[in-house]
Design a protein around this motif. Structure first.
Motif, PDB file in Angstrom:
ATOM      1  N   GLU A 176      42.655  51.734  33.007  1.00  0.00           N
ATOM      2  CA  GLU A 176      42.639  50.325  33.414  1.00  0.00           C
ATOM      3  C   GLU A 176      42.402  50.141  34.908  1.00  0.00           C
ATOM      4  O   GLU A 176      42.304  49.007  35.398  1.00  0.00           O
ATOM      5  CB  GLU A 176      43.965  49.637  33.048  1.00  0.00           C
ATOM      6  CG  GLU A 176      44.403  49.815  31.614  1.00  0.00           C
ATOM      7  CD  GLU A 176      45.401  50.944  31.463  1.00  0.00           C
ATOM      8  OE1 GLU A 176      45.275  51.938  32.234  1.00  0.00           O
ATOM      9  OE2 GLU A 176      46.285  50.876  30.597  1.00  0.00           O
ATOM     10  N   GLN A 177      42.320  51.263  35.661  1.00  0.00           N
ATOM     11  CA  GLN A 177      42.263  51.183  37.126  1.00  0.00           C
ATOM     12  C   GLN A 177      41.098  50.333  37.618  1.00  0.00           C
ATOM     13  O   GLN A 177      41.234  49.518  38.533  1.00  0.00           O
ATOM     14  CB  GLN A 177      42.169  52.600  37.710  1.00  0.00           C
ATOM     15  CG  GLN A 177      42.445  52.688  39.198  1.00  0.00           C
ATOM     16  CD  GLN A 177      43.917  52.471  39.497  1.00  0.00           C
ATOM     17  OE1 GLN A 177      44.786  53.183  39.004  1.00  0.00           O
ATOM     18  NE2 GLN A 177      44.203  51.461  40.313  1.00  0.00           N
ATOM     19  N   GLU A 178      39.924  50.511  37.009  1.00  0.00           N
ATOM     20  CA  GLU A 178      38.739  49.766  37.442  1.00  0.00           C
ATOM     21  C   GLU A 178      38.923  48.268  37.226  1.00  0.00           C
ATOM     22  O   GLU A 178      38.462  47.447  38.021  1.00  0.00           O
ATOM     23  CB  GLU A 178      37.511  50.263  36.678  1.00  0.00           C
ATOM     24  CG  GLU A 178      36.215  49.609  37.117  1.00  0.00           C
ATOM     25  CD  GLU A 178      35.023  50.111  36.324  1.00  0.00           C
ATOM     26  OE1 GLU A 178      33.930  49.560  36.498  1.00  0.00           O
ATOM     27  OE2 GLU A 178      35.196  51.063  35.524  1.00  0.00           O
ATOM     28  N   LEU A 179      39.633  47.908  36.162  1.00  0.00           N
ATOM     29  CA  LEU A 179      39.834  46.502  35.837  1.00  0.00           C
ATOM     30  C   LEU A 179      40.751  45.801  36.837  1.00  0.00           C
ATOM     31  O   LEU A 179      40.566  44.620  37.145  1.00  0.00           O
ATOM     32  CB  LEU A 179      40.411  46.394  34.419  1.00  0.00           C
ATOM     33  CG  LEU A 179      40.764  44.996  33.902  1.00  0.00           C
ATOM     34  CD1 LEU A 179      39.509  44.128  33.839  1.00  0.00           C
ATOM     35  CD2 LEU A 179      41.410  45.093  32.530  1.00  0.00           C
ATOM     36  N   VAL A 180      41.749  46.512  37.377  1.00  0.00           N
ATOM     37  CA  VAL A 180      42.750  45.877  38.239  1.00  0.00           C
ATOM     38  C   VAL A 180      42.464  46.065  39.721  1.00  0.00           C
ATOM     39  O   VAL A 180      43.141  45.452  40.559  1.00  0.00           O
ATOM     40  CB  VAL A 180      44.159  46.431  37.922  1.00  0.00           C
ATOM     41  CG1 VAL A 180      44.481  46.284  36.448  1.00  0.00           C
ATOM     42  CG2 VAL A 180      44.298  47.889  38.354  1.00  0.00           C
ATOM     43  N   GLU A 181      41.492  46.879  40.083  1.00  0.00           N
ATOM     44  CA  GLU A 181      41.269  47.233  41.482  1.00  0.00           C
ATOM     45  C   GLU A 181      41.013  45.996  42.344  1.00  0.00           C
ATOM     46  O   GLU A 181      40.187  45.148  42.034  1.00  0.00           O
ATOM     47  CB  GLU A 181      40.087  48.199  41.604  1.00  0.00           C
ATOM     48  CG  GLU A 181      39.930  48.773  42.995  1.00  0.00           C
ATOM     49  CD  GLU A 181      38.994  49.970  43.016  1.00  0.00           C
ATOM     50  OE1 GLU A 181      38.663  50.422  44.122  1.00  0.00           O
ATOM     51  OE2 GLU A 181      38.602  50.437  41.934  1.00  0.00           O
ATOM     52  N   GLY A 182      41.784  45.910  43.439  1.00  0.00           N
ATOM     53  CA  GLY A 182      41.626  44.825  44.388  1.00  0.00           C
ATOM     54  C   GLY A 182      42.241  43.511  43.958  1.00  0.00           C
ATOM     55  O   GLY A 182      42.079  42.498  44.651  1.00  0.00           O
ATOM     56  N   SER A 238      42.305  41.478  26.829  1.00  0.00           N
ATOM     57  CA  SER A 238      41.141  42.301  27.142  1.00  0.00           C
ATOM     58  C   SER A 238      40.568  42.904  25.864  1.00  0.00           C
ATOM     59  O   SER A 238      41.308  43.347  24.973  1.00  0.00           O
ATOM     60  CB  SER A 238      41.531  43.421  28.112  1.00  0.00           C
ATOM     61  OG  SER A 238      40.482  44.355  28.242  1.00  0.00           O
ATOM     62  N   SER A 239      39.249  42.944  25.787  1.00  0.00           N
ATOM     63  CA  SER A 239      38.599  43.517  24.600  1.00  0.00           C
ATOM     64  C   SER A 239      38.691  45.034  24.601  1.00  0.00           C
ATOM     65  O   SER A 239      38.680  45.666  23.543  1.00  0.00           O
ATOM     66  CB  SER A 239      37.125  43.088  24.561  1.00  0.00           C
ATOM     67  OG  SER A 239      36.453  43.501  25.743  1.00  0.00           O
ATOM     68  N   ARG A 240      38.797  45.633  25.772  1.00  0.00           N
ATOM     69  CA  ARG A 240      38.854  47.103  25.856  1.00  0.00           C
ATOM     70  C   ARG A 240      40.278  47.644  25.774  1.00  0.00           C
ATOM     71  O   ARG A 240      40.506  48.748  25.286  1.00  0.00           O
ATOM     72  CB  ARG A 240      38.208  47.569  27.166  1.00  0.00           C
ATOM     73  CG  ARG A 240      36.692  47.457  27.189  1.00  0.00           C
ATOM     74  CD  ARG A 240      36.125  48.111  28.430  1.00  0.00           C
ATOM     75  NE  ARG A 240      36.439  47.340  29.632  1.00  0.00           N
ATOM     76  CZ  ARG A 240      36.318  47.812  30.863  1.00  0.00           C
ATOM     77  NH1 ARG A 240      35.931  49.059  31.053  1.00  0.00           N
ATOM     78  NH2 ARG A 240      36.600  47.053  31.904  1.00  0.00           N
ATOM     79  N   PHE A 241      41.229  46.871  26.297  1.00  0.00           N
ATOM     80  CA  PHE A 241      42.617  47.340  26.344  1.00  0.00           C
ATOM     81  C   PHE A 241      43.514  46.264  25.733  1.00  0.00           C
ATOM     82  O   PHE A 241      43.792  45.246  26.387  1.00  0.00           O
ATOM     83  CB  PHE A 241      43.041  47.622  27.790  1.00  0.00           C
ATOM     84  CG  PHE A 241      42.097  48.521  28.542  1.00  0.00           C
ATOM     85  CD1 PHE A 241      42.016  49.878  28.265  1.00  0.00           C
ATOM     86  CD2 PHE A 241      41.267  47.998  29.532  1.00  0.00           C
ATOM     87  CE1 PHE A 241      41.140  50.695  28.964  1.00  0.00           C
ATOM     88  CE2 PHE A 241      40.402  48.802  30.233  1.00  0.00           C
ATOM     89  CZ  PHE A 241      40.324  50.163  29.949  1.00  0.00           C
ATOM     90  N   PRO A 242      43.968  46.465  24.510  1.00  0.00           N
ATOM     91  CA  PRO A 242      44.769  45.429  23.828  1.00  0.00           C
ATOM     92  C   PRO A 242      46.066  45.075  24.558  1.00  0.00           C
ATOM     93  O   PRO A 242      46.596  43.983  24.359  1.00  0.00           O
ATOM     94  CB  PRO A 242      45.068  46.063  22.459  1.00  0.00           C
ATOM     95  CG  PRO A 242      43.995  47.093  22.271  1.00  0.00           C
ATOM     96  CD  PRO A 242      43.679  47.611  23.637  1.00  0.00           C
TER      97      PRO A 242
END
Length: 478
Positions: free
Chosen positions: A373-379, A459-463
């Motif tokens: 999930e790191q890319e999704l939450v970055e920044g 999120s569609s990738r991470f329920p």
């Protein structure tokens, strides 16, 4: 090495500094993996520097004096691992110097030497999380000052102000790390056994210990934050449950090597003749060790760096053992063998070179873990619900819920009206852009707070991840 530091020469402290610089290179060069406790302290400092109030605007059980250090570091340097590492190195240097000078001033050994500073410096690198600027490390500076004052009283040189400051130093140490209060009864017991201290002087000592803690309490009272201070600060005691980064078995394994050398040194003390004052100081150091064990037991979080509280006693007895060896070659051989064992321990844990030890080496909770999930939450400003702080490495905390044990007391009890109102207020005023539900409680939260729920899209990738909608349209997962 032992022969070099055995001489009574203050310039040997330059050698201690150079040794410390070499030992700290892994941290200064970024070779040590990112660790969760340090990430939590950096997030705490970041939010305090942004204007949040301790225990109200951000929920954590870190002592107020330690939190002030993290706030100041972030205000000056931002999220700087180097700043934390440099300050930690400076603190260890100061402690090694004051520890050695204390033993010299009170003639704790039969010879004047800088070997205790050498052993202290080596032991301060027992495990790689000892490199952290931890509350136990910060409080230990003041505990050593308290020990120095107890030596002064035991040696018959202490006056009323010595007893007052002995208590005050313990009180300040407790402001960094609350379980440090265990040292108060330990040193009181030593004074009761070995000195003719009057009841009036004991009262003065207790007033000195209470003064820093009363000052902290009054500050939070004036800030109308007394209740949060009470529930957060005193939750740093394990009577409310523990959150271990390392298993108890692993911690015992870490302590095995220095403890074996300590026991040999303790035995050698019992087989020598010393002055009455030296014998009393030896026993006071032993009570200091017992207090450290009690403090670790009452700590709400346990990791390797909590063993720092045992370093002064270990260094005292191990130095004695090495100084009693008259064959210089043998002393050097034992010292280097001791150092190699410590290095081998860290290498084995970091590299997992021996697969058979894997069942006994569990550092997953200690390390910041890479997560998909790191890319999704970055920044972004996020809220990660659960014990894992890894996602905050490249994100900021929204809402006050940093320390999970504190957060779950409210978020898992939303049937209480006050808890529901407070939680709604926190989510409304500081809305997370991303919710990461490791604990599985978001459906319950959304059920109780439908207006907040309407602002999020799963999120569609991470329920287990919920992304804040932007202007009525779900934000993109990436």
């Amino acid at each position: 090495m032992i022969a070099f530091f055995r001489l009574n020469d203050p310039y040997r402290l330059i050698g201690i500094f150079l040794l410390l610089l070499v030992l700290r290179l892994p941290a200064l060069l970024g070779w040590i993996p990112a660790l969760q406790p340090q990430l939590g302290w950096m997030v705490l400092g970041e939010n305090l520097a942004a204007g949040d109030s301790l225990y109200e605007g951000i929920w954590d059980n870190t002592g107020p004096f330690a939190a002030a250090v993290y706030w100041l570091l972030d205000a000056l340097f931002g999220r700087s691992l180097l700043a934390h590492s440099l300050l930690a190195m400076l603190v260890v240097l100061i402690q090694a110097a004051q520890f050695n000078l204390m033993l010299l001033n009170f003639r704790a050994y039969n010879e004047n030497t800088y070997v205790p500073a050498l052993i202290y410096t080596v032991l301060a690198h027992l495990f790689y999380d000892f490199y952290l600027l931890s509350p136990p490390l910060l409080c230990l500076t003041f505990l050593l000052l308290a020990l120095r004052n107890s030596f002064k009283v035991i040696a018959g040189m202490g006056k009323d102000e010595s007893l007052f400051f002995l208590g005050a130093y313990i009180g300040v140490a407790a402001g960094f790390y609350l379980p440090a209060l265990a040292y108060l009864p330990a040193l009181l017991f030593a004074l009761l056994l070995f000195t003719g201290t009057k009841p009036r002087q004991y009262l003065l000592l207790l007033i000195g210990a209470a003064l820093p803690l009363v000052s902290i309490t009054l500050y939070f009272f004036w800030q109308d934050n007394l209740q949060n201070y009470y529930f957060s600060y005193f939750l740093s005691l394990s009577i409310f449950g523990t959150d271990n980064y390392l298993s108890t078995l692993f911690l015992l394994g870490l302590a095995t090597i220095p403890t074996l050398f300590f026991l040999v040194g303790l035995y050698r003390f019992s087989s020598r003749n010393y002055t009455i004052t030296q014998t009393r100081m030896q026993q006071a150091i032993f009570y200091f060790l017992i207090a450290g064990l009690i403090a670790i037991f009452f700590s709400a979080e346990r990791s390797g760096f909590h063993l720092l509280l045992l370093v002064p006693a270990w260094a005292f007895y191990i130095s004695h053992y090495l100084l009693l060896i008259r064959q210089h070659f043998k002393a050097e051989l034992i010292f280097w063998g001791f150092c190699l064992l410590l290095v081998a321990l860290n290498v084995l844990v970091l590299t997992r070179m021996v697969p058979e030890l894997d069942p006994y080496i569990d550092t997953e909770r200690l390390h910041v873990q890479p997560r998909p999930e790191q890319e999704l939450v970055e920044g972004k400003k996020i809220l990660s619900l659960g014990r894992d702080l890894s996602l905050y490495q490249h994100a900021r905390l929204a809402t006050p819920y940093l320390e999970w044990r504190l957060a779950t007391r409210q978020l898992s009890e939303l049937n209480y009206y006050d808890n529901l109102v407070d939680a709604f207020s926190y989510f409304h005023l500081d809305t997370p852009q991303v919710l990461v539900d490791d604990a599985g409680i978001v459906p319950q939260l959304f059920e109780r707070m439908p207006t907040i729920a309407s602002r999020y899209q799963q999120s569609s990738r991470f329920p287990h991840v919920y992304v804040l909608r932007e202007k009525g349209v779900a934000a993109e997962d990436n």
